[in-house]
Design a protein around this motif. Structure first.
Motif, PDB file in Angstrom:
ATOM      1  N   LEU A 146       9.931  -8.256  -5.539  1.00  0.00           N
ATOM      2  CA  LEU A 146      10.327  -9.743  -5.862  1.00  0.00           C
ATOM      3  C   LEU A 146       9.153 -10.380  -6.654  1.00  0.00           C
ATOM      4  O   LEU A 146       9.344 -11.680  -7.113  1.00  0.00           O
ATOM      5  N   THR A 168       5.198  -5.446 -10.495  1.00  0.00           N
ATOM      6  CA  THR A 168       5.226  -4.205 -11.425  1.00  0.00           C
ATOM      7  C   THR A 168       6.260  -3.363 -10.991  1.00  0.00           C
ATOM      8  O   THR A 168       6.308  -2.299 -11.624  1.00  0.00           O
ATOM      9  N   HIS A 207      -3.043   3.847  -6.644  1.00  0.00           N
ATOM     10  CA  HIS A 207      -3.325   3.570  -8.145  1.00  0.00           C
ATOM     11  C   HIS A 207      -4.189   2.661  -8.425  1.00  0.00           C
ATOM     12  O   HIS A 207      -4.733   2.249  -9.314  1.00  0.00           O
ATOM     13  N   ALA A 229       0.851  -1.077  -0.023  1.00  0.00           N
ATOM     14  CA  ALA A 229       0.039  -0.020  -0.099  1.00  0.00           C
ATOM     15  C   ALA A 229       0.848   1.123  -0.059  1.00  0.00           C
ATOM     16  O   ALA A 229       0.768   2.387  -0.732  1.00  0.00           O
TER      17      ALA A 229
HETATM   18  P1  ADP Z   1       6.079  -6.994  -4.854  1.00  0.00           P
HETATM   19  O1  ADP Z   1       5.627  -6.028  -3.900  1.00  0.00           O
HETATM   20  O2  ADP Z   1       7.447  -7.584  -4.790  1.00  0.00           O
HETATM   21  O3  ADP Z   1       6.056  -6.288  -6.337  1.00  0.00           O
HETATM   22  P2  ADP Z   1       4.037  -8.448  -4.189  1.00  0.00           P
HETATM   23  O4  ADP Z   1       3.615 -10.047  -4.588  1.00  0.00           O
HETATM   24  O5  ADP Z   1       3.725  -7.987  -3.059  1.00  0.00           O
HETATM   25  O6  ADP Z   1       5.258  -8.452  -4.670  1.00  0.00           O
HETATM   26  O7  ADP Z   1       3.218  -7.623  -5.229  1.00  0.00           O
HETATM   27  C1  ADP Z   1       2.892  -7.886  -6.443  1.00  0.00           C
HETATM   28  C2  ADP Z   1       2.263  -6.729  -7.172  1.00  0.00           C
HETATM   29  O8  ADP Z   1       0.806  -6.293  -6.910  1.00  0.00           O
HETATM   30  C3  ADP Z   1       2.977  -5.504  -6.966  1.00  0.00           C
HETATM   31  O9  ADP Z   1       4.084  -5.412  -7.938  1.00  0.00           O
HETATM   32  C4  ADP Z   1       1.888  -4.419  -7.401  1.00  0.00           C
HETATM   33  O10 ADP Z   1       1.969  -4.138  -8.902  1.00  0.00           O
HETATM   34  C5  ADP Z   1       0.535  -5.009  -7.039  1.00  0.00           C
HETATM   35  N1  ADP Z   1       0.137  -4.537  -5.935  1.00  0.00           N
HETATM   36  C6  ADP Z   1      -0.012  -5.016  -4.775  1.00  0.00           C
HETATM   37  N2  ADP Z   1      -0.398  -4.202  -3.687  1.00  0.00           N
HETATM   38  C7  ADP Z   1      -1.004  -3.201  -4.239  1.00  0.00           C
HETATM   39  C8  ADP Z   1      -1.464  -2.002  -4.061  1.00  0.00           C
HETATM   40  N3  ADP Z   1      -1.998  -1.663  -2.773  1.00  0.00           N
HETATM   41  N4  ADP Z   1      -2.043  -1.188  -4.852  1.00  0.00           N
HETATM   42  C9  ADP Z   1      -1.708  -1.317  -6.170  1.00  0.00           C
HETATM   43  N5  ADP Z   1      -1.212  -2.392  -6.766  1.00  0.00           N
HETATM   44  C10 ADP Z   1      -0.634  -3.125  -5.637  1.00  0.00           C
END
Ligand code: ADP
Length: 622
Positions: A578, A571, A554, A522
Motif C-alpha cells: 500500500l 514498488t 536487493h 525485509a
Molecule cells: P509497502 O511495503 O506496502 O510497499 P512500505 O512503506 O512498507 O510499503 O515500503 C515502501 C517501499 O520501500 C517498498 O515498496 C520497497 O520498495 C521499499 N522497501 C522497504 N523495505 C525494503 C527492504 N528491506 N529492502 C528493499 N526495499 C525495501
C-alpha cells in the motif's frame, strides 16, 4: 531674520517704556509746577499785601498835612499879603519846623499863580522859594479845587518825590487863593525793600517804575512807550528829562489775570535761580493809579518739579517693571498650563492608545485562544486519524499475514481432525493409553493454535496509548512469531544480536507493529533469495536504544531512498503493497521521540536504524 525682528520688537518695547516714563515724569513735573506756582502766587499776594500796607501807611502819614496848612492863620495871611517879608519868614520857619517834625522832604506854599511864596527849605541854596511850578500837575489839579497826588522828580535837585497838594481857600469864602504842597521821599521804603532783598517795584500810570528795590529798575518803563507820551513827560518835567529805558525783563507767559512768568537775569547774590525765571505778581494800589509788582523766584518750584518728575519716573519704572514682571509671570503660568494641558492631552491619547492596543490584544488573544482550541481540536482529530491510520496499517499487515496464518492454522486443524478420529477408534477398541496419548497431542495442538490466534489478537488490539515500556526482546519475539511461518517457508535465517534486557519508552504494541512492518518488508526483499539473512542488533547508547535490521536483499534504488517514507510510495505490485508501512512506522517512532532511517548496507541489502528513548527504570541495563 526672526532674531532681528525680536530685536526691533524689544527696541520698540523699550521705546514705549521710555515714552511712558517720560510722559509720567512730564505729567508729574507739570502738576508739581502748577501747584507750586499756585503756592507762589499765594505767597506773592501776601507780600503784595504787606508792601501795599507799608506804602499806604508811609503816604497816609502825610495825607492830611496839606489840608492842615490851610488852618494856619499865618499861611492864610501870607497868601493875602505875599510880599510881607516878615510874614514870609514866619511861615518859612513854621514850614521848616513842620518838615523836621513830620520827616517830609519839603513843604511849601504856592500862590494862585503857581509861585512858591513860602518853603521849608527857604534857607537852602536850591530853595524852591520864588520858583514857579504852575506847570506841575499837582498845582494844576489842586488849583481847580482837587487834592492831588503826583510823583515826580524835583526840578531843582532832581530828587524824586511824592507830591501831595491841596487847594487853600480864603477861610470859608470858597475861593482858592493858593496851594499847599508836601513833598515826601519814599527812599526809606525803597531802602527797606532792598535791604530785605525783596524784588518789588511800583509803576505809575505811565507805566514808569517810580519805586524799586533794585536801583537799575528805577525809571525804567514797562515796555516801549510811544514818542508823544515821552514828549509830554518833557513838558511836565515829571521825570526831569531823564531818559526812560524799557525794563530789562522778558515776558514769558501769562500765568493768571494778575500774574505772569518772566525771565530776568538777576545779579549775583540776588536769587538762587540759574533759571532766571520769576513769577511777577501785580496789584493796583488803591487811592492811586499805581501798580505794585513783586518778583518771586521760580527756582524752588522748578527744582521741586524736577525732583518730583524724577521720583515719578522712578515710580513709573518701578510700576512698569512690576507690570512687566507680572506679565512675565502670567505668561509663564500660561505656558505652564499649556504644557500641562498638552501633557494631559498626550496622556489621554496614550491612555486611549493603550486601551485600543489592549482591546486589539484582547481580540488577538481571543483569536489566538480560538486558534489554539481549533488547533487542539485539529490535533486531536489528527491524532485520532493517525491512530485510525495506524490501526488501518496494522489491519493491512494482518491482511498480508492472514494467508500464512490460515496456513499455519490449517496444519494443526488437519492433525486435530485425524487425531480425534483415531482417538475415537482407540477408545472403542479400549486402547486407552494410545487414546490418552492422542488427547495429549490434541491439547498441545490446541494450545499452539491458541498461541497463534492470541498473538494475532494481541497484535490487532487497537492501542490508544502513545506511551509505555517495551521490552525489546519480548516485542521482537512477538513480531517474529507473527512472521514465523514466512520465515520458515522462505528458509530465512534470523540472527539476533540484541543486548538483553533493553527497555524502550514506547508503547509495546506499536513498536511491535513497526517491527512487523520492517520484517515483512525485509521478507519481501528476500523473496526467493538464497542464503537469505536478517541480522537484528540492539544496544543502548546513553539514553537511547538503537536497533538495526539488516537484510541481505536487493536493497533500495536511488528513487526508493528518496521517497521511502512518503505515503503511498511502493514498488510492490498492487494488492501486495500500500506504501503506508514505512510512513506509519516513522510516525509511530517519531511520536515516541525516536527516529527511523534507512540506508543501503555497504555489504549489500537494506539496513533500517531505529532509535528510541531508553527507559530509565529498573529494567534498564547496559
Ligand atoms: P509497502 O511495503 O506496502 O510497499 P512500505 O512503506 O512498507 O510499503 O515500503 C515502501 C517501499 O520501500 C517498498 O515498496 C520497497 O520498495 C521499499 N522497501 C522497504 N523495505 C525494503 C527492504 N528491506 N529492502 C528493499 N526495499 C525495501
Amino acid at each position: 531674520m526672526s532674531k532681528r525682528r525680536s530685536l526691533s520688537g524689544s527696541a520698540l518695547y523699550l521705546a514705549l517704556i521710555a515714552l511712558i516714563v517720560a510722559g509720567f515724569a512730564f505729567w508729574a513735573f507739570n502738576v508739581s509746577l502748577s501747584s507750586s506756582l499756585a503756592d507762589l502766587e499765594n505767597g506773592a499776594n501776601q507780600r503784595l499785601d504787606l508792601y501795599t500796607a507799608t506804602l499806604d501807611s508811609e503816604v497816609e502819614r502825610f495825607a492830611r498835612l496839606p489840608g492842615v496848612l490851610g488852618l494856619s492863620p499865618a499861611v492864610n495871611s501870607l497868601l493875602d499879603a505875599p510880599r510881607d517879608l516878615a510874614l514870609q519868614n514866619q511861615v518859612n520857619r513854621y514850614l521848616e519846623h513842620l518838615t523836621e517834625r513830620t520827616g517830609a522832604t519839603a513843604i511849601y506854599i504856592m500862590d494862585r499863580h503857581g509861585r512858591v511864596i513860602a518853603a521849608s527849605n527857604w534857607q537852602q541854596p536850591d530853595s524852591f522859594l520864588g520858583e514857579n511850578d504852575a506847570f506841575r500837575p499837582y498845582f494844576k489839579e489842586a488849583i481847580i479845587g482837587q487834592s492831588s497826588r503826583f510823583f515826580g522828580i524835583g526840578t531843582t535837585r532832581s530828587e524824586p518825590g511824592y507830591y501831595l497838594s491841596q487847594a487853600l481857600d480864603d477861610n470859608g469864602g470858597g475861593k482858592v487863593i493858593g496851594v499847599a504842597v508836601v513833598k515826601i521821599s519814599l527812599a526809606r521804603l525803597e531802602h527797606t525793600w532792598s535791604q530785605n532783598k525783596a524784588l518789588v517795584w511800583v509803576a505809575d500810570a505811565n507805566r514808569v517804575i517810580i519805586l524799586a528795590s533794585r536801583p537799575e529798575w528805577k525809571f525804567a518803563t514797562l515796555g516801549l512807550l510811544p514818542a508823544n507820551e515821552l514828549n509830554q513827560f518833557d513838558q511836565t518835567r515829571q521825570y526831569n528829562r531823564l531818559r526812560l529805558k524799557p525794563l530789562k525783563i522778558d515776558f514769558l507767559r501769562q500765568q493768571s489775570s494778575d500774574a505772569r512768568v518772566v525771565r530776568w537775569q538777576a545779579p549775583p547774590g540776588v536769587a538762587e535761580s540759574t533759571w532766571h525765571r520769576y513769577l511777577e505778581q501785580t496789584r493796583p494800589l488803591s487811592g492811586s493809579n499805581w501798580q505794585l509788582s513783586v518778583l518771586v523766584s521760580l527756582a524752588p518750584a522748578y527744582s521741586l518739579a524736577y525732583s518730583r518728575a524724577g521720583l515719578a519716573a522712578v515710580l513709573a519704572i518701578l510700576i512698569l517693571t512690576g507690570l512687566v514682571l507680572l506679565n512675565e509671570r502670567r505668561r509663564r503660568l500660561r505656558d505652564k498650563l499649556a504644557a500641562r494641558e498638552a501633557l494631559q492631552r498626550a496622556y489621554r491619547q496614550l491612555e486611549q492608545k493603550v486601551e485600543e492596543r489592549t482591546a486589539d490584544l484582547l481580540a488577538a488573544n481571543q483569536q489566538l485562544k480560538e486558534e489554539v482550541i481549533e488547533r487542539t481540536r485539529a490535533e486531536t482529530h489528527l491524532r485520532q486519524t493517525q491512530a485510525e491510520l495506524v490501526q488501518a496499517g496494522k489491519m493491512a499487515v494482518i491482511g498480508q499475514l492472514s494467508a500464512q496464518i490460515a496456513h499455519e492454522l490449517n496444519q494443526p486443524l488437519a492433525a486435530l481432525s485425524t487425531l480425534s478420529a483415531n482417538t475415537v477408534k482407540y477408545l472403542a477398541r479400549g486402547n486407552l493409553d494410545t487414546a490418552s496419548g492422542n488427547l495429549e497431542t490434541i491439547g498441545q495442538l490446541v494450545e499452539r493454535m491458541g498461541r497463534i490466534t492470541g498473538a494475532l489478537r494481541s497484535f490487532a488490539h487497537k492501542s490508544q496509548a502513545s506511551s509505555g515500556q517495551a521490552e525489546l526482546t519480548r516485542t521482537l519475539d512477538n513480531a517474529l512469531f507473527l512472521v514465523d511461518q514466512r520465515l520458515r517457508h522462505g528458509a530465512i535465517e534470523v540472527r539476533r544480536e540484541e543486548a538483553p534486557g533493553l527497555v524502550a519508552d514506547c508503547d509495546p504494541n506499536r513498536l511491535e507493529q513497526v517491527l512487523v512492518n520492517l520484517l515483512t518488508n525485509a521478507l519481501d526483499a528476500l523473496q526467493d533469495q538464497a542464503g537469505a539473512l536478517i541480522v537484528i542488533r540492539g544496544r543502548q547508547d546513553g539514553d537511547r536504544i538503537e536497533l538495526t535490521l539488516h537484510d541481505n536483499g536487493h536493497g533500495f534504488s536511488a528513487k526508493s531512498l528518496q521517497h521511502l517514507f512518503e505515503p503511498f510510495y511502493t514498488t510492490k505490485p498492487p494488492g501486495v503493497g500500500l506504501g503506508l508501512g514505512l510512513t506509519l512506522s516513522a510516525s509511530i517512532v517519531s511520536d515516541a521521540g525516536g527516529t527511523l532511517t534507512a540506508a543501503n548496507h555497504p555489504q549489500g541489502g537494506a539496513i533500517f536504524t531505529l532509535t528510541l528513548p531508553a527507559h530509565s527504570g529498573e529494567h534498564n541495563h547496559v
